[in-house]
Motif scaffolding. Structure first.
Motif, PDB file in Angstrom:
ATOM      1  N   ALA A  31       0.844  -1.191   0.000  1.00  0.00           N
ATOM      2  CA  ALA A  31       0.000   0.000   0.000  1.00  0.00           C
ATOM      3  C   ALA A  31       0.879   1.241   0.000  1.00  0.00           C
ATOM      4  CB  ALA A  31      -0.919  -0.010   1.214  1.00  0.00           C
ATOM      5  N   ALA A  32       2.116   1.104  -0.477  1.00  0.00           N
ATOM      6  CA  ALA A  32       3.061   2.211  -0.473  1.00  0.00           C
ATOM      7  C   ALA A  32       2.720   3.217  -1.562  1.00  0.00           C
ATOM      8  CB  ALA A  32       4.485   1.687  -0.651  1.00  0.00           C
ATOM      9  N   PHE A  33       3.002   4.488  -1.267  1.00  0.00           N
ATOM     10  CA  PHE A  33       2.690   5.576  -2.205  1.00  0.00           C
ATOM     11  C   PHE A  33       3.857   6.555  -2.203  1.00  0.00           C
ATOM     12  CE2 PHE A  33       0.911   9.822  -3.028  1.00  0.00           C
ATOM     13  CZ  PHE A  33       0.247   9.604  -4.225  1.00  0.00           C
ATOM     14  N   LYS A  34       4.418   6.831  -3.370  1.00  0.00           N
ATOM     15  CA  LYS A  34       5.542   7.764  -3.461  1.00  0.00           C
ATOM     16  C   LYS A  34       5.020   9.196  -3.521  1.00  0.00           C
ATOM     17  CE  LYS A  34       9.793   8.830  -5.975  1.00  0.00           C
ATOM     18  NZ  LYS A  34      10.679   8.484  -7.122  1.00  0.00           N
ATOM     19  N   VAL A  35       5.538  10.030  -2.622  1.00  0.00           N
ATOM     20  CA  VAL A  35       5.144  11.438  -2.555  1.00  0.00           C
ATOM     21  C   VAL A  35       6.271  12.272  -3.163  1.00  0.00           C
ATOM     22  CG1 VAL A  35       4.491  13.361  -1.056  1.00  0.00           C
ATOM     23  CG2 VAL A  35       3.819  11.013  -0.458  1.00  0.00           C
ATOM     24  N   THR A  36       5.990  12.957  -4.253  1.00  0.00           N
ATOM     25  CA  THR A  36       7.021  13.756  -4.932  1.00  0.00           C
ATOM     26  C   THR A  36       6.885  15.245  -4.659  1.00  0.00           C
ATOM     27  OG1 THR A  36       5.681  13.881  -6.942  1.00  0.00           O
ATOM     28  CG2 THR A  36       7.259  12.060  -6.781  1.00  0.00           C
ATOM     29  N   HIS A  37       5.673  15.681  -4.303  1.00  0.00           N
ATOM     30  CA  HIS A  37       5.427  17.102  -4.028  1.00  0.00           C
ATOM     31  C   HIS A  37       4.576  17.227  -2.767  1.00  0.00           C
ATOM     32  CE1 HIS A  37       6.439  17.076  -8.305  1.00  0.00           C
ATOM     33  NE2 HIS A  37       6.737  18.358  -8.205  1.00  0.00           N
ATOM     34  N   LEU A  38       4.835  18.259  -1.976  1.00  0.00           N
ATOM     35  CA  LEU A  38       4.048  18.513  -0.772  1.00  0.00           C
ATOM     36  C   LEU A  38       3.504  19.936  -0.806  1.00  0.00           C
ATOM     37  CD1 LEU A  38       5.935  16.951   2.285  1.00  0.00           C
ATOM     38  CD2 LEU A  38       3.688  16.312   1.384  1.00  0.00           C
ATOM     39  N   PRO A  39       2.211  20.107  -0.565  1.00  0.00           N
ATOM     40  CA  PRO A  39       1.649  21.456  -0.473  1.00  0.00           C
ATOM     41  C   PRO A  39       2.340  22.241   0.648  1.00  0.00           C
ATOM     42  CG  PRO A  39      -0.105  19.817  -0.630  1.00  0.00           C
ATOM     43  CD  PRO A  39       1.167  19.062  -0.421  1.00  0.00           C
ATOM     44  N   GLY A  40       2.702  23.477   0.356  1.00  0.00           N
ATOM     45  CA  GLY A  40       3.336  24.326   1.350  1.00  0.00           C
ATOM     46  C   GLY A  40       4.845  24.271   1.355  1.00  0.00           C
ATOM     47  N   PHE A  41       5.426  23.276   0.678  1.00  0.00           N
ATOM     48  CA  PHE A  41       6.889  23.185   0.623  1.00  0.00           C
ATOM     49  C   PHE A  41       7.402  24.232  -0.355  1.00  0.00           C
ATOM     50  CE2 PHE A  41      10.926  21.189  -0.822  1.00  0.00           C
ATOM     51  CZ  PHE A  41      11.564  21.165   0.411  1.00  0.00           C
ATOM     52  N   LEU A  42       8.284  25.123   0.122  1.00  0.00           N
ATOM     53  CA  LEU A  42       8.628  26.319  -0.641  1.00  0.00           C
ATOM     54  C   LEU A  42       9.591  26.072  -1.792  1.00  0.00           C
ATOM     55  CD1 LEU A  42       8.893  29.089   2.111  1.00  0.00           C
ATOM     56  CD2 LEU A  42       7.035  28.640   0.500  1.00  0.00           C
ATOM     57  N   GLN A  43      10.386  25.033  -1.701  1.00  0.00           N
ATOM     58  CA  GLN A  43      11.351  24.798  -2.786  1.00  0.00           C
ATOM     59  C   GLN A  43      10.616  24.381  -4.055  1.00  0.00           C
ATOM     60  OE1 GLN A  43      14.893  22.640  -1.699  1.00  0.00           O
ATOM     61  NE2 GLN A  43      14.992  21.634  -3.682  1.00  0.00           N
ATOM     62  N   GLN A  44      11.012  24.955  -5.157  1.00  0.00           N
ATOM     63  CA  GLN A  44      10.355  24.658  -6.428  1.00  0.00           C
ATOM     64  C   GLN A  44      10.654  23.228  -6.878  1.00  0.00           C
ATOM     65  OE1 GLN A  44       8.244  26.687  -8.156  1.00  0.00           O
ATOM     66  NE2 GLN A  44       8.370  28.093  -6.418  1.00  0.00           N
ATOM     67  N   GLY A  45       9.687  22.632  -7.549  1.00  0.00           N
ATOM     68  CA  GLY A  45       9.884  21.302  -8.114  1.00  0.00           C
ATOM     69  C   GLY A  45       9.633  20.195  -7.121  1.00  0.00           C
ATOM     70  N   ALA A  46      10.177  19.025  -7.439  1.00  0.00           N
ATOM     71  CA  ALA A  46       9.963  17.834  -6.611  1.00  0.00           C
ATOM     72  C   ALA A  46      10.718  17.940  -5.296  1.00  0.00           C
ATOM     73  CB  ALA A  46      10.414  16.596  -7.375  1.00  0.00           C
ATOM     74  N   LEU A  47      10.285  17.159  -4.316  1.00  0.00           N
ATOM     75  CA  LEU A  47      10.975  17.116  -3.025  1.00  0.00           C
ATOM     76  C   LEU A  47      12.428  16.686  -3.230  1.00  0.00           C
ATOM     77  CD1 LEU A  47       8.274  15.324  -0.823  1.00  0.00           C
ATOM     78  CD2 LEU A  47       8.879  17.757  -0.769  1.00  0.00           C
ATOM     79  N   PRO A  48      13.366  17.251  -2.482  1.00  0.00           N
ATOM     80  CA  PRO A  48      14.779  16.884  -2.643  1.00  0.00           C
ATOM     81  C   PRO A  48      15.167  15.626  -1.876  1.00  0.00           C
ATOM     82  CG  PRO A  48      14.579  18.657  -1.048  1.00  0.00           C
ATOM     83  CD  PRO A  48      13.187  18.405  -1.570  1.00  0.00           C
ATOM     84  N   PHE A  49      14.188  14.835  -1.514  1.00  0.00           N
ATOM     85  CA  PHE A  49      14.431  13.570  -0.822  1.00  0.00           C
ATOM     86  C   PHE A  49      13.320  12.605  -1.199  1.00  0.00           C
ATOM     87  CE2 PHE A  49      12.240  16.579   1.950  1.00  0.00           C
ATOM     88  CZ  PHE A  49      11.092  15.878   2.298  1.00  0.00           C
ATOM     89  N   HIS A  50      13.588  11.315  -1.009  1.00  0.00           N
ATOM     90  CA  HIS A  50      12.601  10.278  -1.350  1.00  0.00           C
ATOM     91  C   HIS A  50      11.649  10.089  -0.175  1.00  0.00           C
ATOM     92  CE1 HIS A  50      11.110   6.393  -3.024  1.00  0.00           C
ATOM     93  NE2 HIS A  50      10.989   6.096  -1.738  1.00  0.00           N
TER      94      HIS A  50
END
Length: 450
Positions: A31-50
């Motif tokens: 039931a795993a789900f990869k999260v690439t973007h988070l609302p409110g995270f200020l850095q542009q683009g995808a998250l810089p971590f897995h």
């Protein structure tokens, strides 16, 4: 992060028997789900971590599902240690550990203006050198839930059992981490590690140590300290039986009540969790979700308070767009709270010390650390129970340093046990001294002296 209001007993020490117990292996559909973007995270683009989130069922009868956040190491995920992080309380969400202590996210503590609170990248995250599972446990914590009311009836032993089942199932679905060194970590009530911070053991000394700590810090007088020592010998300072002792301890409680006990040098502020039973005269927050559901949130601390970030966390985590991004199952948790007061929780492990001995003498390494300005579980008591294990000293009491400055004091013992204080830190040490705690963890996990 501050735990919930109840600190009195240990919780999940049986988890350490993971290596000694035999559990059946379960078939498990991921039931795993990869999260690439988070609302409110200020850095542009995808998250810089897995970042991965998901649920794992740990009780098939009542349909208990534990929610987790998994963050891969930024160094070498295939070889770096795997940490299972258990936040204290009991009843505090793992997201506290992730965004307040050792994870790669931090809230910007700025006055709430009606928009979604903002997060930034935290440079002193422990996932610099380790893979970390942040587990919402026990059930009812964070986004973990049960499909049946009886599933919420939990305690120390069932929490331990559920954590073991979770870890077994998670490793089945993440077999690339089976050969990685495994460490259990946490703080406060979850501090049964074996990387543990300001841990509660269930022994009287955990909380009785508040008195000598207060005396050493100049909070109480010589007369009160001596009177408590004389009249309270053998008593549980939280629940004293003899009237003369109870009277003196009430005076002590009056002094303590004026302080922010999680860090005695910080201003006294409301916790922003859990909800108080009596809210008269208290400023409360009201949030309307996108679904028009009205949530009456926790008290709003002053902006100057560290706990204001806890209030922002409440708003952020209850946003529908955030829950969608995290792949939270709709309708399973009506209101996310950072810490819940679990009235139904059964404290059925009286002391963890025998488990501490069993695990360390079986060859497993242990790091016990304490923020030295915490009055909830003071370092004075932790140091005393560590010495009560009667392990021989292998590296005598000395200072340890970060950036050429004293970061705390440490002593090492036989059976691979290290005790350390973190200078200037409070109850959840990495929240207050992130740089120093990362250095401490990096050295210890690399089998180096602090």
């Amino acid at each position: 992060m501050l735990p919930a209001a109840n600190y009195a007993h240990p919780s999940i020490m049986l988890l350490f028997l993971f290596f000694l117990c035999i559990f059946r292996w379960f078939l498990f559909a991921s039931a795993a789900f990869k999260v690439t973007h988070l609302p409110g995270f200020l850095q542009q683009g995808a998250l810089p971590f897995h970042l991965e989130t998901g649920y794992i069922e740990v009780d098939e009868v009542y349909g208990v599902e534990l929610f987790y956040y998994f963050i891969e190491s930024e160094r070498n995920p295939s070889e770096d240690p795997l940490l299972l992080w258990l936040t204290g309380g009991p009843g505090c969400s793992a997201f506290s550990g992730l965004s307040l202590e050792i994870g790669p996210l931090k809230f910007i503590s700025e006055r709430y203006n009606g928009s979604l609170p903002n997060l930034v990248y935290h440079p002193y995250s422990w996932n610099k050198i380790s893979n970390i599972i942040f587990l919402d446990s026990p059930v009812g914590t964070g986004f973990s839930f049960s499909n049946h009311p009886q599933g919420y009836e939990t305690g120390d032993k069932s929490w331990s059992k559920h954590a073991i089942i979770f870890l077994r199932k998670w490793l089945i679905d993440h077999q690339q981490f089976l050969s990685n060194p495994l460490y259990i970590a946490g703080d406060s009530y979850a501090g049964k590690g074996y990387v543990i911070g300001n841990p509660s053991t269930g022994e009287l000394i955990d909380y009785n140590a508040r008195v000598p700590f207060a005396f050493g810090m100049g909070i109480i007088s010589d007369e009160l300290y001596q009177g408590i020592n004389k009249n309270c010998e053998g008593e549980d300072y939280v629940n004293p039986k003899r009237p003369p002792c109870a009277s003196l301890l009430q005076i002590f409680e009056d002094f303590k009540s004026e302080l922010m006990t999680s860090h005695i040098l910080e201003p006294k502020c409301s916790l922003a969790a859990p909800k108080p039973k009596n809210t008269a005269g208290t400023r409360r927050s009201m949030q309307v979700q996108e679904s028009n559901t009205v949530l009456f949130g926790p008290p709003i601390p002053e902006l100057k308070c560290r706990t204001y970030a806890y209030y922002l966390m409440y708003i952020w985590a209850n946003s529908n767009i955030v829950q969608e991004a995290l792949n939270v199952k709709k309708g399973t948790v009506k209101e996310w709270q950072r810490c819940l007061d679990l009235n139904y929780y059964k404290k059925d492990i009286s002391s963890s010390l025998k488990y501490q001995v069993n695990i360390t003498t079986s060859g497993y390494r242990a790091l016990v650390y304490s923020g030295d300005h915490d009055m909830l579980v003071p370092f004075v008591g932790t140091k005393e129970w560590v010495k009560s294990l009667k392990f021989s000293v292998t590296d005598r009491w000395r200072s340890w340093h970060v950036g050429g400055q004293v970061a705390g004091y440490t002593e090492s013992y036989s059976n691979n046990l290290t005790f350390a204080t973190v200078k200037g830190a409070g109850h959840t040490a990495p929240e207050y001294k992130a740089k120093e705690c990362l250095a401490m963890f990096r050295r210890w996990i690399s089998h180096r002296l602090l």
